[in-house]
Write a protein that holds these residues in place. Structure first.
Motif, PDB file in Angstrom:
ATOM      1  N   ARG A 277     -19.273 107.907 -29.958  1.00 13.61           N
ATOM      2  CA  ARG A 277     -19.101 109.047 -30.861  1.00 13.61           C
ATOM      3  C   ARG A 277     -19.048 110.323 -30.037  1.00 13.61           C
ATOM      4  NH1 ARG A 277     -23.391 106.237 -32.701  1.00 13.61           N
ATOM      5  NH2 ARG A 277     -22.979 104.855 -34.482  1.00 13.61           N
ATOM      6  N   TYR A 278     -18.107 111.193 -30.407  1.00  7.52           N
ATOM      7  CA  TYR A 278     -18.120 112.570 -29.887  1.00  7.52           C
ATOM      8  C   TYR A 278     -18.496 113.442 -31.069  1.00  7.52           C
ATOM      9  CZ  TYR A 278     -15.315 110.794 -25.970  1.00  7.52           C
ATOM     10  OH  TYR A 278     -14.861 110.098 -24.892  1.00  7.52           O
ATOM     11  N   GLY A 279     -19.753 113.850 -31.151  1.00  4.82           N
ATOM     12  CA  GLY A 279     -20.209 114.594 -32.319  1.00  4.82           C
ATOM     13  C   GLY A 279     -19.976 113.756 -33.566  1.00  4.82           C
ATOM     14  N   SER A 280     -19.194 114.295 -34.509  1.00  4.84           N
ATOM     15  CA  SER A 280     -18.975 113.562 -35.761  1.00  4.84           C
ATOM     16  C   SER A 280     -17.780 112.614 -35.637  1.00  4.84           C
ATOM     17  CB  SER A 280     -18.740 114.552 -36.902  1.00  4.84           C
ATOM     18  OG  SER A 280     -17.594 115.320 -36.626  1.00  4.84           O
ATOM     19  N   LEU A 281     -17.074 112.683 -34.502  1.00 10.46           N
ATOM     20  CA  LEU A 281     -15.888 111.839 -34.315  1.00 10.46           C
ATOM     21  C   LEU A 281     -16.330 110.467 -33.795  1.00 10.46           C
ATOM     22  CD1 LEU A 281     -12.781 112.120 -34.511  1.00 10.46           C
ATOM     23  CD2 LEU A 281     -12.798 112.580 -32.055  1.00 10.46           C
ATOM     24  N   HIS A 282     -16.013 109.440 -34.567  1.00  7.81           N
ATOM     25  CA  HIS A 282     -16.430 108.077 -34.222  1.00  7.81           C
ATOM     26  C   HIS A 282     -15.241 107.360 -33.587  1.00  7.81           C
ATOM     27  CE1 HIS A 282     -19.281 104.655 -35.709  1.00  7.81           C
ATOM     28  NE2 HIS A 282     -18.976 104.555 -34.443  1.00  7.81           N
ATOM     29  N   VAL A 283     -15.173 107.361 -32.257  1.00  4.58           N
ATOM     30  CA  VAL A 283     -13.963 106.888 -31.570  1.00  4.58           C
ATOM     31  C   VAL A 283     -13.936 105.368 -31.467  1.00  4.58           C
ATOM     32  CG1 VAL A 283     -12.609 107.024 -29.462  1.00  4.58           C
ATOM     33  CG2 VAL A 283     -13.863 109.022 -30.254  1.00  4.58           C
ATOM     34  N   LEU A 284     -15.033 104.765 -31.060  1.00  5.04           N
ATOM     35  CA  LEU A 284     -15.106 103.304 -31.009  1.00  5.04           C
ATOM     36  C   LEU A 284     -16.127 102.846 -32.035  1.00  5.04           C
ATOM     37  CD1 LEU A 284     -14.984 102.466 -27.183  1.00  5.04           C
ATOM     38  CD2 LEU A 284     -13.150 102.321 -28.860  1.00  5.04           C
ATOM     39  N   ARG A 285     -15.722 101.891 -32.861  1.00  9.93           N
ATOM     40  CA  ARG A 285     -16.558 101.497 -33.994  1.00  9.93           C
ATOM     41  C   ARG A 285     -16.965 100.033 -33.914  1.00  9.93           C
ATOM     42  NH1 ARG A 285     -15.210 104.756 -38.722  1.00  9.93           N
ATOM     43  NH2 ARG A 285     -14.073 106.578 -37.996  1.00  9.93           N
ATOM     44  N   GLY A 286     -17.623  99.686 -32.810  1.00 10.49           N
ATOM     45  CA  GLY A 286     -18.113  98.316 -32.704  1.00 10.49           C
ATOM     46  C   GLY A 286     -17.090  97.402 -32.059  1.00 10.49           C
ATOM     47  N   VAL A 287     -16.994  97.463 -30.720  1.00 13.04           N
ATOM     48  CA  VAL A 287     -16.037  96.628 -29.999  1.00 13.04           C
ATOM     49  C   VAL A 287     -16.786  95.467 -29.343  1.00 13.04           C
ATOM     50  CG1 VAL A 287     -14.483  96.543 -28.013  1.00 13.04           C
ATOM     51  CG2 VAL A 287     -14.407  98.496 -29.574  1.00 13.04           C
ATOM     52  N   ASP A 288     -16.298  94.238 -29.563  1.00  9.02           N
ATOM     53  CA  ASP A 288     -16.821  93.060 -28.879  1.00  9.02           C
ATOM     54  C   ASP A 288     -15.694  92.446 -28.063  1.00  9.02           C
ATOM     55  OD1 ASP A 288     -19.643  92.518 -30.094  1.00  9.02           O
ATOM     56  OD2 ASP A 288     -18.354  93.093 -31.777  1.00  9.02           O
ATOM     57  N   LEU A 289     -16.009  92.087 -26.821  1.00 13.00           N
ATOM     58  CA  LEU A 289     -14.952  91.525 -25.977  1.00 13.00           C
ATOM     59  C   LEU A 289     -15.611  90.755 -24.842  1.00 13.00           C
ATOM     60  CD1 LEU A 289     -11.869  91.486 -25.182  1.00 13.00           C
ATOM     61  CD2 LEU A 289     -12.298  93.546 -23.854  1.00 13.00           C
ATOM     62  N   GLU A 290     -15.079  89.563 -24.542  1.00 10.36           N
ATOM     63  CA  GLU A 290     -15.538  88.801 -23.376  1.00 10.36           C
ATOM     64  C   GLU A 290     -14.377  88.644 -22.427  1.00 10.36           C
ATOM     65  OE1 GLU A 290     -17.500  85.161 -24.139  1.00 10.36           O
ATOM     66  OE2 GLU A 290     -19.090  86.094 -25.339  1.00 10.36           O
ATOM     67  N   VAL A 291     -14.591  88.991 -21.158  1.00  9.94           N
ATOM     68  CA  VAL A 291     -13.524  88.918 -20.166  1.00  9.94           C
ATOM     69  C   VAL A 291     -13.945  87.931 -19.084  1.00  9.94           C
ATOM     70  CG1 VAL A 291     -12.043  90.222 -18.597  1.00  9.94           C
ATOM     71  CG2 VAL A 291     -13.019  91.343 -20.618  1.00  9.94           C
ATOM     72  N   ALA A 292     -13.085  86.942 -18.838  1.00 11.80           N
ATOM     73  CA  ALA A 292     -13.406  85.930 -17.826  1.00 11.80           C
ATOM     74  C   ALA A 292     -13.096  86.452 -16.424  1.00 11.80           C
ATOM     75  CB  ALA A 292     -12.601  84.663 -18.095  1.00 11.80           C
ATOM     76  N   ARG A 293     -13.688  85.810 -15.429  1.00 13.84           N
ATOM     77  CA  ARG A 293     -13.393  86.159 -14.040  1.00 13.84           C
ATOM     78  C   ARG A 293     -11.928  85.939 -13.730  1.00 13.84           C
ATOM     79  NH1 ARG A 293     -18.485  86.367 -11.590  1.00 13.84           N
ATOM     80  NH2 ARG A 293     -19.862  85.773 -13.296  1.00 13.84           N
ATOM     81  N   GLY A 294     -11.310  86.924 -13.089  1.00 13.50           N
ATOM     82  CA  GLY A 294      -9.920  86.775 -12.690  1.00 13.50           C
ATOM     83  C   GLY A 294      -8.922  86.917 -13.835  1.00 13.50           C
ATOM     84  N   GLU A 295      -9.425  87.295 -14.998  1.00 14.12           N
ATOM     85  CA  GLU A 295      -8.528  87.425 -16.138  1.00 14.12           C
ATOM     86  C   GLU A 295      -7.818  88.779 -16.107  1.00 14.12           C
ATOM     87  OE1 GLU A 295      -8.607  86.344 -20.910  1.00 14.12           O
ATOM     88  OE2 GLU A 295     -10.404  87.175 -20.012  1.00 14.12           O
ATOM     89  N   ALA A 296      -6.602  88.809 -16.659  1.00  8.34           N
ATOM     90  CA  ALA A 296      -5.873  90.071 -16.825  1.00  8.34           C
ATOM     91  C   ALA A 296      -5.748  90.354 -18.308  1.00  8.34           C
ATOM     92  CB  ALA A 296      -4.497  89.971 -16.183  1.00  8.34           C
ATOM     93  N   ILE A 297      -6.314  91.475 -18.721  1.00  8.35           N
ATOM     94  CA  ILE A 297      -6.249  91.835 -20.135  1.00  8.35           C
ATOM     95  C   ILE A 297      -5.457  93.116 -20.284  1.00  8.35           C
ATOM     96  CG2 ILE A 297      -7.604  92.556 -22.148  1.00  8.35           C
ATOM     97  CD1 ILE A 297      -9.284  90.339 -21.756  1.00  8.35           C
ATOM     98  N   ALA A 298      -4.462  93.095 -21.140  1.00  7.58           N
ATOM     99  CA  ALA A 298      -3.716  94.315 -21.457  1.00  7.58           C
ATOM    100  C   ALA A 298      -4.282  94.871 -22.751  1.00  7.58           C
ATOM    101  CB  ALA A 298      -2.234  94.004 -21.609  1.00  7.58           C
ATOM    102  N   ILE A 299      -4.529  96.176 -22.767  1.00  5.92           N
ATOM    103  CA  ILE A 299      -5.051  96.829 -23.966  1.00  5.92           C
ATOM    104  C   ILE A 299      -3.982  97.776 -24.468  1.00  5.92           C
ATOM    105  CG2 ILE A 299      -6.877  98.287 -24.904  1.00  5.92           C
ATOM    106  CD1 ILE A 299      -8.616  97.304 -22.515  1.00  5.92           C
ATOM    107  N   ILE A 300      -3.487  97.511 -25.665  1.00  2.25           N
ATOM    108  CA  ILE A 300      -2.452  98.389 -26.197  1.00  2.25           C
ATOM    109  C   ILE A 300      -2.911  98.929 -27.547  1.00  2.25           C
ATOM    110  CG2 ILE A 300      -0.649  97.105 -24.970  1.00  2.25           C
ATOM    111  CD1 ILE A 300       0.214  95.941 -27.621  1.00  2.25           C
ATOM    112  N   GLY A 301      -2.235  99.978 -27.975  1.00  2.00           N
ATOM    113  CA  GLY A 301      -2.602 100.563 -29.255  1.00  2.00           C
ATOM    114  C   GLY A 301      -2.057 101.973 -29.340  1.00  2.00           C
ATOM    115  N   PRO A 302      -2.020 102.532 -30.552  1.00  2.00           N
ATOM    116  CA  PRO A 302      -1.493 103.888 -30.717  1.00  2.00           C
ATOM    117  C   PRO A 302      -2.364 104.910 -29.982  1.00  2.00           C
ATOM    118  CG  PRO A 302      -2.292 103.004 -32.826  1.00  2.00           C
ATOM    119  CD  PRO A 302      -2.468 101.930 -31.819  1.00  2.00           C
ATOM    120  N   SER A 303      -1.811 106.104 -29.720  1.00  2.00           N
ATOM    121  CA  SER A 303      -2.599 107.111 -29.034  1.00  2.00           C
ATOM    122  C   SER A 303      -3.735 107.550 -29.945  1.00  2.00           C
ATOM    123  CB  SER A 303      -1.722 108.306 -28.639  1.00  2.00           C
ATOM    124  OG  SER A 303      -1.130 108.864 -29.775  1.00  2.00           O
TER     125      SER A 303
END
Lengths: 269, 256
Positions: B17-43
């Motif tokens: 949160r930045y003040g009242s702005l809630h930017v990330l709302r509960g992210v869960d993620l597991e990343v394996a060793r040597g894995e390549a993850i691309a993260i895409i999404g709107p600005s």
């Protein structure tokens, strides 16, 4: 009253000549000491100014604004008449005593209230300006530089010392040089508290033999020459601009390439 | 469980949160060793914030990040700085140290953070510059390098301390199109050498060809996390489908 007849001989030889030489040297001595004081205090003021505490920042801002916004003559008078009097008696007696080791050539006394007040006063005054120039130089370094350093595991102190300050210095080197030149020129005002630097000596020559024009011309020439030499030297010694100073060989190669291009274009046409 | 099989990075209920702005709302993620993850999404979806939380360029508002099984959210001071040397970070604007040449950019942290002697640090830096194809540019300053070259130096710098993970924040977005390829080519070598990469990107071809999994993030949540074939072939979430339509065929998706 006829036209002006110049007689530099009467000013450069004999007693007047001794006075002027002594004054030249005193201006150099007080400028060097003042520059050292200014440099050390500027670093301290900058550290206070950017410290991660609003209260400490406020103290630095107050000091900087007081010294930047009051006349240096008033500051000299304050240090010489008021502040010196607040020192413990023993210290004052020691400073005003005769110390043969503190008498530099041409009878320039550097352990004396006039000299100390002048060097300290110049140092504090210019430090306030230097600190602000440095801060401006720091602010001009992109924020990404700090993020990159933090992401690599540098402490904030290391980031400042290794990454930010070198670039800040390059950003604000010219304004810094200007401040050191100002310091040298402002030392003339210390004649008002009796420091026997060049301006003081010029006036002494003038009242001794009335060769005002010649004496002031020599004093002016001295400030001009020292200023030009110092400006050139400090400019050349300055840090590389970000991205590195282009090397002479690179510049020559570039010039050649451009000439070749022009020749090619000409033969095409 | 075999520790080699245990995930390298685990994000648990991560909030920012930045003040009242809630930017990330509960992210869960597991990343394996040597894995390549691309993260895409709107600005503005929070994808840059997400990777900046992992090496703590941003403070965590809530949640936990496990790295190598160790909870790191409470790390400060020396432990946090040590953690950061284990995680490389590559920025959109390269952020090479402007007053240092390529060699010093790569070797500085080795000398000053890791305490290596200059000769050793520079030998390692030369090795890394060679790996990104810039052995001949060691003495050049950032301002003398093209954008693509600067970003390759930045990757070499991120690799200097032998990190297990490298985070990329839109590494090709500031590049001229003809320079994107050289940077992506260097990046795709990393997972082959066992380095885990998380890449915030707009390069759909990179996500498709290099990533093991693609995460779509919108409104501060991961809405979809699939291997590229599934992700691009049969996206399940309607917002993913709309976003992919917009980026893959922008003209037909535009509303007049």
């Amino acid at each position: 009253m006829g036209g002006i007849t110049l007689n530099f001989g009467d000013v450069l030889a004999g007693q007047p000549g001794q006075w002027l030489l002594s004054g030249f040297l005193m201006t150099l001595y007080v400028s060097i000491a003042g520059s050292l004081v200014a440099t050390v205090l500027a670093v301290v003021l900058l550290a206070l100014r950017i410290a991660p505490s609003r209260a400490i920042n406020a103290i630095a801002i107050a000091i900087i604004e007081v010294f930047r916004n009051t006349p240096i003559l008033v500051q000299f008078l304050f240090w010489y008449f008021a502040a010196f009097g607040l020192l413990p008696r023993a210290v004052r007696d020691y400073v005003t005593d005769n110390h043969p080791w503190a008498v530099l050539p041409f009878n320039n006394v550097v352990l004396a209230p006039e000299y100390l007040a002048a060097a300290w006063g110049l140092g504090v005054f210019i430090a306030a300006f230097l600190a602000e120039e440095l801060r401006a130089g720091l602010n001009a370094v992109p924020k990404g530089q700090t993020e990159a350093a933090i992401s690599q595991g540098f402490t904030y102190g290391e980031t400042l010392r290794l990454i930010l300050l070198p670039q800040a210095l390059a950003n604000c080197w010219q304004p810094l040089v200007t401040q050191y030149l100002n310091l040298m020129k402002l030392s003339s005002i210390a004649s008002a508290i009796g420091l026997a630097e060049i301006t003081y000596q010029v006036r002494q020559v003038e009242s001794y033999n009335s060769h005002a024009f010649e004496a002031f011309a020599i004093g002016t020439a001295f400030y001009l020459l020292v200023g030009l030499a110092l400006g050139q030297a400090l400019g050349a010694l300055g840090p590389h601009p970000p991205g590195g100073r282009p090397r002479r060989a690179d510049l020559a190669a570039e010039k050649e390439a451009r000439a070749a291009e022009v020749a090619e274009a000409a033969s095409d046409a | 469980m075999n520790p080699a099989d245990a995930p390298l990075i685990v994000l648990k209920n991560l909030h920012k949160r930045y003040g009242s702005l809630h930017v990330l709302r509960g992210v869960d993620l597991e990343v394996a060793r040597g894995e390549a993850i691309a993260i895409i999404g709107p600005s503005g979806s929070g994808k840059s914030t997400l990777i900046r939380l992992i090496n703590r360029l941003e403070t965590i508002s809530e949640g936990e990040i496990f790295i190598d099984g160790m909870p790191t959210a409470s790390f400060t001071g020396r432990r946090l700085r040590e953690l950061r040397t284990e995680i490389g970070f590559v920025f959109q604007q390269f952020n090479l140290y402007g007053h240092l040449n390529a060699l010093d950019n790569v070797s500085l942290a080795l000398r000053k953070v890791r305490g290596l002697p200059r000769a050793k640090a520079e030998a390692r830096a030369h090795e890394l510059l060679e790996r990104v194809g810039l052995a001949d540019k060691a003495r050049q300053y950032p301002a003398q390098l093209s954008g693509g070259q600067q970003q390759r130096v930045a990757i070499a710098r991120a690799l200097a301390t032998d990190p297990k993970t490298v985070l990329f924040d839109e590494p090709t977005s500031a590049l001229d199109p003809e320079m994107i390829g050289e940077v992506l080519a260097v990046m795709q070598e990393l997972p082959k050498n066992g380095i885990t990469i998380l890449v915030v990107t707009h390069e759909m071809s990179f996500a498709r060809e290099v990533a093991d999994r693609v995460a779509f993030i919108d409104g501060g949540k991961i809405l979809e996390l699939e291997p590229p074939a599934q992700f691009f072939g049969a996206p399940s979430h309607p917002r993913t489908r709309r976003f992919l339509k917009q980026v893959l065929s922008p003209l037909s998706a535009a509303e007049p």
